[in-house]
Scaffold this motif. Structure first.
Motif, PDB file in Angstrom:
ATOM      1  N   LEU A 169       0.830  -1.204   0.000  1.00 38.52           N
ATOM      2  CA  LEU A 169       0.000   0.000   0.000  1.00 38.52           C
ATOM      3  C   LEU A 169       0.863   1.253   0.000  1.00 38.52           C
ATOM      4  CD1 LEU A 169      -2.819  -1.027   2.507  1.00 38.52           C
ATOM      5  CD2 LEU A 169      -2.979  -0.818   0.006  1.00 38.52           C
ATOM      6  N   TYR A 170       1.944   1.253   0.755  1.00 37.36           N
ATOM      7  CA  TYR A 170       2.837   2.406   0.783  1.00 37.36           C
ATOM      8  C   TYR A 170       3.472   2.625  -0.592  1.00 37.36           C
ATOM      9  CZ  TYR A 170       6.714   5.476   1.915  1.00 37.36           C
ATOM     10  OH  TYR A 170       7.591   6.526   1.923  1.00 37.36           O
ATOM     11  N   PHE A 171       3.937   1.556  -1.214  1.00 33.89           N
ATOM     12  CA  PHE A 171       4.561   1.673  -2.535  1.00 33.89           C
ATOM     13  C   PHE A 171       3.569   2.198  -3.562  1.00 33.89           C
ATOM     14  CE2 PHE A 171       7.784  -1.951  -1.599  1.00 33.89           C
ATOM     15  CZ  PHE A 171       8.482  -1.096  -0.780  1.00 33.89           C
ATOM     16  N   TRP A 172       2.321   1.828  -3.433  1.00 33.30           N
ATOM     17  CA  TRP A 172       1.284   2.242  -4.374  1.00 33.30           C
ATOM     18  C   TRP A 172       1.042   3.748  -4.302  1.00 33.30           C
ATOM     19  CZ3 TRP A 172      -4.332   2.822  -3.317  1.00 33.30           C
ATOM     20  CH2 TRP A 172      -5.061   2.991  -4.486  1.00 33.30           C
ATOM     21  N   ARG A 173       1.160   4.325  -3.093  1.00 31.47           N
ATOM     22  CA  ARG A 173       0.831   5.740  -2.936  1.00 31.47           C
ATOM     23  C   ARG A 173       2.028   6.643  -2.648  1.00 31.47           C
ATOM     24  NH1 ARG A 173       0.857   6.235   2.608  1.00 31.47           N
ATOM     25  NH2 ARG A 173       0.226   4.410   3.757  1.00 31.47           N
ATOM     26  N   VAL A 174       3.240   6.127  -2.692  1.00 27.54           N
ATOM     27  CA  VAL A 174       4.415   6.939  -2.372  1.00 27.54           C
ATOM     28  C   VAL A 174       4.614   8.028  -3.434  1.00 27.54           C
ATOM     29  CG1 VAL A 174       6.114   5.458  -3.545  1.00 27.54           C
ATOM     30  CG2 VAL A 174       6.820   6.881  -1.625  1.00 27.54           C
ATOM     31  N   ASN A 175       4.972   9.215  -2.972  1.00 26.50           N
ATOM     32  CA  ASN A 175       5.267  10.338  -3.863  1.00 26.50           C
ATOM     33  C   ASN A 175       6.787  10.490  -3.925  1.00 26.50           C
ATOM     34  OD1 ASN A 175       5.460  12.688  -5.294  1.00 26.50           O
ATOM     35  ND2 ASN A 175       4.481  13.975  -3.754  1.00 26.50           N
TER      36      ASN A 175
ATOM     37  N   GLN B 294      14.342  14.262  -1.230  1.00 30.68           N
ATOM     38  CA  GLN B 294      15.431  15.082  -1.757  1.00 30.68           C
ATOM     39  C   GLN B 294      16.720  14.278  -1.942  1.00 30.68           C
ATOM     40  OE1 GLN B 294      14.906  18.220  -2.759  1.00 30.68           O
ATOM     41  NE2 GLN B 294      12.781  17.797  -2.205  1.00 30.68           N
ATOM     42  N   HIS B 295      16.843  13.191  -1.218  1.00 28.60           N
ATOM     43  CA  HIS B 295      18.073  12.402  -1.280  1.00 28.60           C
ATOM     44  C   HIS B 295      17.714  10.928  -1.429  1.00 28.60           C
ATOM     45  CE1 HIS B 295      21.994  10.775  -0.092  1.00 28.60           C
ATOM     46  NE2 HIS B 295      22.470  11.958  -0.441  1.00 28.60           N
ATOM     47  N   ILE B 296      18.483  10.218  -2.213  1.00 31.02           N
ATOM     48  CA  ILE B 296      18.178   8.813  -2.494  1.00 31.02           C
ATOM     49  C   ILE B 296      18.256   7.937  -1.247  1.00 31.02           C
ATOM     50  CG2 ILE B 296      20.524   8.138  -3.143  1.00 31.02           C
ATOM     51  CD1 ILE B 296      19.076   6.470  -5.425  1.00 31.02           C
ATOM     52  N   GLU B 297      19.137   8.283  -0.324  1.00 29.92           N
ATOM     53  CA  GLU B 297      19.246   7.474   0.896  1.00 29.92           C
ATOM     54  C   GLU B 297      17.995   7.597   1.760  1.00 29.92           C
ATOM     55  OE1 GLU B 297      21.542   5.203   1.355  1.00 29.92           O
ATOM     56  OE2 GLU B 297      22.455   5.831  -0.536  1.00 29.92           O
ATOM     57  N   LEU B 298      17.390   8.780   1.795  1.00 31.14           N
ATOM     58  CA  LEU B 298      16.142   8.940   2.530  1.00 31.14           C
ATOM     59  C   LEU B 298      15.021   8.142   1.866  1.00 31.14           C
ATOM     60  CD1 LEU B 298      16.311  12.766   3.300  1.00 31.14           C
ATOM     61  CD2 LEU B 298      16.775  10.855   4.855  1.00 31.14           C
ATOM     62  N   LEU B 299      15.037   8.102   0.555  1.00 28.59           N
ATOM     63  CA  LEU B 299      14.068   7.294  -0.175  1.00 28.59           C
ATOM     64  C   LEU B 299      14.252   5.814   0.145  1.00 28.59           C
ATOM     65  CD1 LEU B 299      11.850   6.915  -2.338  1.00 28.59           C
ATOM     66  CD2 LEU B 299      13.704   6.832  -4.036  1.00 28.59           C
ATOM     67  N   LYS B 300      15.484   5.344   0.107  1.00 29.28           N
ATOM     68  CA  LYS B 300      15.757   3.934   0.409  1.00 29.28           C
ATOM     69  C   LYS B 300      15.335   3.577   1.827  1.00 29.28           C
ATOM     70  CE  LYS B 300      19.567   3.221  -2.809  1.00 29.28           C
ATOM     71  NZ  LYS B 300      21.003   2.917  -2.936  1.00 29.28           N
TER      72      LYS B 300
ATOM     73  N   THR C 168      15.605   8.185  -9.537  1.00 32.13           N
ATOM     74  CA  THR C 168      16.828   8.615 -10.223  1.00 32.13           C
ATOM     75  C   THR C 168      16.485   9.241 -11.569  1.00 32.13           C
ATOM     76  OG1 THR C 168      18.063   6.857  -9.123  1.00 32.13           O
ATOM     77  CG2 THR C 168      19.082   7.848 -11.059  1.00 32.13           C
ATOM     78  N   ALA C 169      15.550   8.639 -12.286  1.00 32.50           N
ATOM     79  CA  ALA C 169      15.141   9.200 -13.582  1.00 32.50           C
ATOM     80  C   ALA C 169      14.485  10.563 -13.399  1.00 32.50           C
ATOM     81  CB  ALA C 169      14.181   8.232 -14.281  1.00 32.50           C
ATOM     82  N   LEU C 170      13.702  10.731 -12.347  1.00 34.04           N
ATOM     83  CA  LEU C 170      13.088  12.041 -12.072  1.00 34.04           C
ATOM     84  C   LEU C 170      14.153  13.093 -11.790  1.00 34.04           C
ATOM     85  CD1 LEU C 170      10.038  11.134  -9.794  1.00 34.04           C
ATOM     86  CD2 LEU C 170       9.969  12.153 -12.075  1.00 34.04           C
ATOM     87  N   GLN C 171      15.199  12.695 -11.097  1.00 37.69           N
ATOM     88  CA  GLN C 171      16.269  13.621 -10.762  1.00 37.69           C
ATOM     89  C   GLN C 171      17.066  14.033 -12.019  1.00 37.69           C
ATOM     90  OE1 GLN C 171      16.455  14.971  -7.655  1.00 37.69           O
ATOM     91  NE2 GLN C 171      14.598  13.751  -7.455  1.00 37.69           N
ATOM     92  N   ASP C 172      17.126  13.122 -12.971  1.00 37.47           N
ATOM     93  CA  ASP C 172      17.829  13.415 -14.216  1.00 37.47           C
ATOM     94  C   ASP C 172      16.946  14.181 -15.208  1.00 37.47           C
ATOM     95  OD1 ASP C 172      20.018  12.089 -13.216  1.00 37.47           O
ATOM     96  OD2 ASP C 172      19.587  10.203 -14.261  1.00 37.47           O
TER      97      ASP C 172
END
Length: 143
Positions: free
Chosen positions: A32-38, A43-49, A136-140
């Motif tokens: 459910l979290y993956f389905w609705r995550v924004n 701001q940083h990939i480590e926070l996302l991970k 990563t693609a969004l950041q690029d």
């Protein structure tokens, strides 16, 4: 030994049932979290991970430890059966085989908990990789 004879099945199956319930609840929560995550809010990939991998360790731990709980039940069940055999008296082959069959059901129950847990864990890990790649693609500047 009498306590084990009377309560072993309930203890082992109860622990495995609790592990299964926790694993399933966490897996559903993650999907459910993956389905609705924004992804844009990170701001940083480590926070996302960190956000994406929350509770995955518990799911993995259930998958890796459930067979051992089942095996413990099997070993204790066989121990009870051998203890009964060693007490002497009249014990027929049917009683021994029934005791051993009941002991082996604990191993089967452990596997029935572990296999879905590992499947969920691997599926969730793949989803983490996909979402991380999208970030990563969004950041690029690509969508």
């Amino acid at each position: 030994m009498e306590f084990l004879r009377l309560h072993l099945d309930h203890l082992i199956l109860g622990v495995l049932g609790l592990m299964s319930f926790v694993m399933l609840a966490l897996a559903v929560e993650r999907y459910l979290y993956f389905w609705r995550v924004n992804l844009k809010q990170f701001q940083h990939i480590e926070l996302l991970k960190l956000a994406l991998t929350r509770n995955l360790t518990t799911i993995s731990s259930v998958g890796s430890n459930a067979p051992y709980i089942g095996l413990l039940g099997t070993v204790l069940g066989i121990l009870v059966t051998f203890h009964d055999m060693g007490q002497g008296g009249k014990i027929d082959v049917n009683t021994i085989m029934l005791g051993l069959a009941m002991a082996l059901k604990a191993t089967a129950a452990g596997l029935l908990v572990a296999i879905p847990a590992i499947v969920f864990y691997n599926g969730l890990l793949r989803k983490v990789e996909v979402l991380t790649s999208r970030w990563t693609a969004l950041q690029d500047g690509q969508t």
